[in-house]
Design a protein around this motif. Structure first.
Motif, PDB file in Angstrom:
ATOM      1  N   MET A   1       0.840  -1.168   0.000  1.00  0.00           N
ATOM      2  CA  MET A   1       0.000   0.000   0.000  1.00  0.00           C
ATOM      3  C   MET A   1       0.894   1.243   0.000  1.00  0.00           C
ATOM      4  N   ILE A   2       0.504   2.243  -0.738  1.00  0.00           N
ATOM      5  CA  ILE A   2       1.280   3.477  -0.830  1.00  0.00           C
ATOM      6  C   ILE A   2       0.421   4.631  -0.336  1.00  0.00           C
ATOM      7  N   THR A   3       1.002   5.453   0.539  1.00  0.00           N
ATOM      8  CA  THR A   3       0.307   6.642   1.018  1.00  0.00           C
ATOM      9  C   THR A   3       1.144   7.871   0.682  1.00  0.00           C
ATOM     10  N   LYS A   4       0.470   8.996   0.514  1.00  0.00           N
ATOM     11  CA  LYS A   4       1.146  10.265   0.259  1.00  0.00           C
ATOM     12  C   LYS A   4       1.072  11.119   1.506  1.00  0.00           C
ATOM     13  N   THR A  30       4.725  16.836  -1.594  1.00  0.00           N
ATOM     14  CA  THR A  30       4.313  15.554  -1.027  1.00  0.00           C
ATOM     15  C   THR A  30       5.395  14.499  -1.244  1.00  0.00           C
ATOM     16  N   GLN A  31       5.330  13.463  -0.405  1.00  0.00           N
ATOM     17  CA  GLN A  31       6.268  12.342  -0.502  1.00  0.00           C
ATOM     18  C   GLN A  31       5.477  11.055  -0.307  1.00  0.00           C
ATOM     19  N   GLU A  32       5.755  10.066  -1.146  1.00  0.00           N
ATOM     20  CA  GLU A  32       5.071   8.776  -1.043  1.00  0.00           C
ATOM     21  C   GLU A  32       5.798   7.878  -0.046  1.00  0.00           C
ATOM     22  N   GLU A  33       5.003   7.048   0.638  1.00  0.00           N
ATOM     23  CA  GLU A  33       5.572   6.072   1.564  1.00  0.00           C
ATOM     24  C   GLU A  33       4.947   4.711   1.276  1.00  0.00           C
TER      25      GLU A  33
END
Length: 115
Positions: A1-4, A30-33
């Motif tokens: 799963m990817i969150t911003k 923003t940065q994705e995690e």
């Protein structure tokens, strides 16, 4: 799963290159995690977006004025990205510990057989 994750957000009082309004521009960094069962890791890439809330357009760097470019450079310095080091979850530590215990048991069995 990817969150911003929003790292920095700022409203500008510069003229929009599209509609010339002075109240609608907003920078968002923003940065994705990435989240998995075993670890979390933030991406090295930082997404930058200039959006005008008045004309509902994304303003691309090609149309930026020198003033917008200066404000962008200032706000870019305000961004503090998350660390890109993998952060292990407790499940990972359990597997690592189980592996160490299994390895110790195997070494102990081999040691006792040879003795």
């Amino acid at each position: 799963m990817i969150t911003k994750h929003i790292l920095h957000q700022a409203r500008l009082h510069n003229n929009c290159p599209e509609c010339y309004d002075t109240e609608g521009l907003e920078f968002t960094f923003t940065q994705e995690e990435k989240h998995s069962k075993f670890y979390n890791q933030a991406s090295k890439n930082i997404d930058e977006k200039l959006y005008c809330h008045t004309c509902k357009n994304t303003i691309y760097p090609v149309t930026w004025t020198d003033d917008i470019e200066r404000v962008y450079q200032y706000h870019k310095k305000q961004v503090h990205p998350k660390s890109t080091v993998k952060q292990l979850k407790s499940v990972s530590y359990i597997f690592i510990l189980a592996g160490i215990v299994a390895l110790a048991a195997i070494v102990s069995l081999i040691w006792n057989i040879n003795a």
